[in-house]
Design an enzyme around this catalytic site. Structure first.
Site, short mmCIF file in Angstrom:
data_model
loop_
_atom_site.label_atom_id
_atom_site.label_comp_id
_atom_site.label_asym_id
_atom_site.label_seq_id
_atom_site.Cartn_x
_atom_site.Cartn_y
_atom_site.Cartn_z
CB CYS A 302 -1.01 0.15 1.04
SG CYS A 302 -0.65 -1.30 2.54
NE ARG A 331 2.11 -9.89 4.45
CZ ARG A 331 0.86 -9.78 4.07
NH1 ARG A 331 0.08 -10.91 4.62
NH2 ARG A 331 0.10 -9.05 3.22
CD GLN A 349 -0.08 -9.22 -0.73
OE1 GLN A 349 0.48 -8.21 -0.73
NE2 GLN A 349 -0.91 -9.60 0.32
CG ASP A 351 -1.84 -5.30 -2.91
OD1 ASP A 351 -3.02 -5.43 -2.91
OD2 ASP A 351 -1.07 -5.16 -2.09
CG HIS A 353 -3.63 -0.31 -2.67
ND1 HIS A 353 -2.39 -1.02 -3.00
CD2 HIS A 353 -3.73 -0.54 -1.30
CE1 HIS A 353 -2.08 -1.80 -1.82
NE2 HIS A 353 -2.91 -1.62 -0.77
CE LYS A 432 -8.89 -9.39 6.90
NZ LYS A 432 -7.47 -10.17 6.74
CG HIS A 478 -5.68 -1.87 1.18
ND1 HIS A 478 -4.49 -1.51 1.43
CD2 HIS A 478 -6.36 -0.77 1.88
CE1 HIS A 478 -4.38 -0.35 2.17
NE2 HIS A 478 -5.66 -0.01 2.62
#
Length: 604
Positions: A302, A331, A349, A351, A353, A432, A478
RNA sequence: GCCCAUAUGGCUCAGGGGUAGAGCACUUCCUUGGUAAGGAAGAGGUCGUGAGUUCAAGUCUCACUAUGGGCUCCA
């Protein structure tokens, strides 16, 4: 009273065992079979039988709780000795001995006070009692063995035959990581031998399609002790598969008006402090130092996208603005949780936004839900949605959380989409919707996620200029569709048992030339496929024809194509169906049409 | 991270205190075959890493690493 009666089900759907119901019960009887209610009674009693066996084999053992779970039952207990998988057989044997004693299972009731006194020197029983609000406690007795229990139980041990202890594990007392670890033994039980056998067969079948096994066999990916745990390597076959998935998804993003972006792998720690990651997610982050400045390797994407958004001034006309990235994140997962590709320490990911106005949340969330649905449909996945609310460790005002959570609920409710609620399961910056795929053995894995976030825009002072020329804060959504390529490909591998559809298969066609003289033709075909973006191999090794066909068939490729004199002369191919072993001929051009048709099936 | 278990050639596994074995895969040669294993020869392992016990450790003990099954946590 029927020989096979083991309990009753009352108007409220509660199960009553025969001990509780008494002689003249008029509720619906539960017969001894594999119905959900019968299995619950059988499994619960089997757990007690196991506890009885353990208490005889290990006289110092103390018991905590032994409930029925989805797949069977378990019992948590404390014991001085170490119990390993090899001890399960001895426990099973003892259980069978106990059955032969034909004990009845009897129930009696005492007050809580009496119970506390009765089990005064058993701290685990005291712990169980402290969790029970009722004043009357029931105790079940079989032979010399007594246990606190709410029931229900079968009337006698003779109903317990078809069980198997499956694994021994450690489990924290009360599920608390800081508490003592007890020993837990899991088992399964059914009403008949066939069902038990079927269950064991099913588990063996599931093992065969385990992505770790298939991944090694197909040379998709690997791990390596010297490099570290949870760090996957993609071998050529796996990389080809992954690339195809990336391409399919890339096109799907462009069609939906997403913009590709890319941020750096590490960012200054101060940025992670501003975002709240440092405080709320720090224990999962890898930190490093460059020129005496602290940096954090990104666990999420993000911040990069926020920096890019802020780089140029944005107008309300720019919204919604959708940035997407195949973002590599790191992670620090605990060593014990790593699991093949399904749980790793470095992953990518899919991913995105979405920066939008509050009014745009509902339509954007819906659009993402539709995106998720089309991807899941493409692969034939079953999935469930869960709305996760504010966790303990969180940033932002309660009111803001409520607005965001309500936004998600409205989006799903407004379109009659089913979901459940996961209380306290949200991300630290917002609520979420989690999308969970059910895998080949019924486990649920979180893949896609949609998160509404008012917090990060505020913390980073993200702004756009509105219609009335005032500066306003956008909302960030997200979202990820696959979740991560690693996990998704792991699940895909098990879903297809390695037999990927043409649009994903790492090798899509294997050519088997009948003899050396046909190899050139095969290589020409390979080249033609290459130009169409298809991966193929030529099996022209110095092995017999039969051997090469056998090897090719075992590769789990969509097409095995044989070429010999006839095909070279006719400019054609002989396609072999790997399941039926039947064969049909197509001209080269017809084959290309067929392949392209199947490639198109991978469009979303 | 915690509990239990496992670690032998590329893969699957056997062996069990006296310095390693099979099948498949791999290499070379013969074989050029129309639909699921043609034949022969060969190469490859200080038995996960490091300590300890022992005259002697792949085998016993401990630690570490990795993996597996769980717990807790998560894409």
């Amino acid at each position: 009273m029927s020989e096979n009666l083991i309990g009753y089900i009352d108007d409220q759907g509660n199960i009553l065992d025969t001990q509780s119901a008494g002689e003249n019960c008029t509720a619906t009887p539960i017969e001894y079979d594999n119905s959900e209610q019968a299995l619950e009674i059988i499994r619960h009693s089997t757990a007690h039988l196991m506890a009885q066996a353990i208490s005889e084999l290990y006289p110092n053992s103390q018991f905590f709780v032994g409930p029925v779970v989805d797949e069977g039952f378990y019992y948590d207990f404390r014991v001085d000795e170490q119990i390993g998988e090899n001890d399960l057989k001895a426990i099973e044997k003892k259980m069978k001995e106990l059955i032969k004693k034909k004990y009845k299972i009897e129930k009696y009731e005492i007050t809580k006070e009496e119970a506390l006194a009765k089990f005064a020197n058993d701290d685990l029983k005291q712990a169980v009692l402290s969790r029970i609000p009722d004043e009357t406690i029931s105790v079940y007795k079989q032979g010399d063995f007594e246990d606190l229990c709410r029931g229900p139980h079968v009337p006698a041990l003779r109903f317990l035959h078809n069980f198997k202890l499956t694994r021994v594990a450690g489990a924290y007392l009360g599920g608390d990581e800081k508490a003592e670890m007890l020993t837990r033994i899991y088992g399964v039980a059914f009403a008949d031998k066939e069902s038990l056998k079927a269950y064991i067969t099913m588990m063996e079948e599931a093992k065969k399609r385990d992505h770790r096994k298939i991944g090694a066999e197909m040379e998709l990916f690997m791990f390596n002790e010297e490099s570290g745990a949870g760090l996957p390597f993609w071998m050529p076959q796996g990389a080809k598969l992954r690339y195809k998935l990336e391409q399919i998804l890339h096109k799907a993003h462009l069609v939906r008006e997403y913009e590709p972006v890319r941020g750096p792998e590490i960012l200054k720690a101060d940025l992670w402090r501003t975002s709240g990651h440092y405080a709320c997610y720090g224990e999962n982050m890898y930190l490093t130092e460059i020129d005496e400045q602290e940096y954090g390797i990104k666990p999420m994407n993000c911040l990069g996208h926020i920096q890019i958004f802020k780089q140029t001034q944005k107008s309300y006309r720019d919204l919604p603005l959708r940035y997407y990235e195949y973002g590599v994140v790191h992670r620090h997962e605990k060593s014990g949780v790593l699991h093949g590709l399904l749980r790793v320490r470095e992953f990518t990911q899919d991913d995105a936004h979405i920066f939008c106005t509050p009014e745009q949340i509902a339509p954007e969330v819906l659009e993402v839900v539709e995106f998720v649905d089309s991807v899941m449909k493409l692969f034939g996945f079953e999935y469930t949605m869960e709305i996760a609310t504010k966790p303990e460790k969180a940033i932002g005002e309660d009111a803001v959380w409520e607005t965001a959570t309500q936004g998600l609920i409205d989006a799903l409710d407004g379109n009659n989409l089913p979901y459940s609620i996961d209380e306290g399961g949200g991300a630290f910056y917002g609520p979420k919707i989690d999308i969970k795929i059910t895998d080949a053995i019924g486990r649920k894995w979180q893949c896609g996620t949609i998160q509404v976030d008012f917090n990060l825009p505020e913390r980073f002072e993200v702004e756009y200029v509105d219609e009335d020329n005032t500066r306003k804060q956008p909302v960030m959504i997200h979202r990820a569709i696959l979740g991560s390529f690693e996990r998704f490909i792991g699940i895909l591998t098990e879903h297809y048992a390695g037999e990927f559809p043409l649009f994903l298969a790492p090798t899509q066609v294997i050519f088997v030339p009948i003899s050396d003289s046909h190899a050139d033709y095969a290589y020409a075909l390979k080249k033609r496929l290459r130009l169409e973006g298809l991966d193929s191999e030529v099996f022209d090794k110095n092995d017999s024809l039969n051997k090469r066909i056998r090897t090719a068939e075992k590769q789990r490729v969509p097409y095995v194509v044989i070429v010999g004199d006839e095909e070279v002369q006719g400019n054609s191919v002989a396609i072999r169906n790997r399941r039926t072993r039947e064969q049909y001929n197509l001209t080269q051009d017809e084959f290309m049409v067929e392949l392209n048709k199947q490639l198109q099936e991978g469009k979303i």
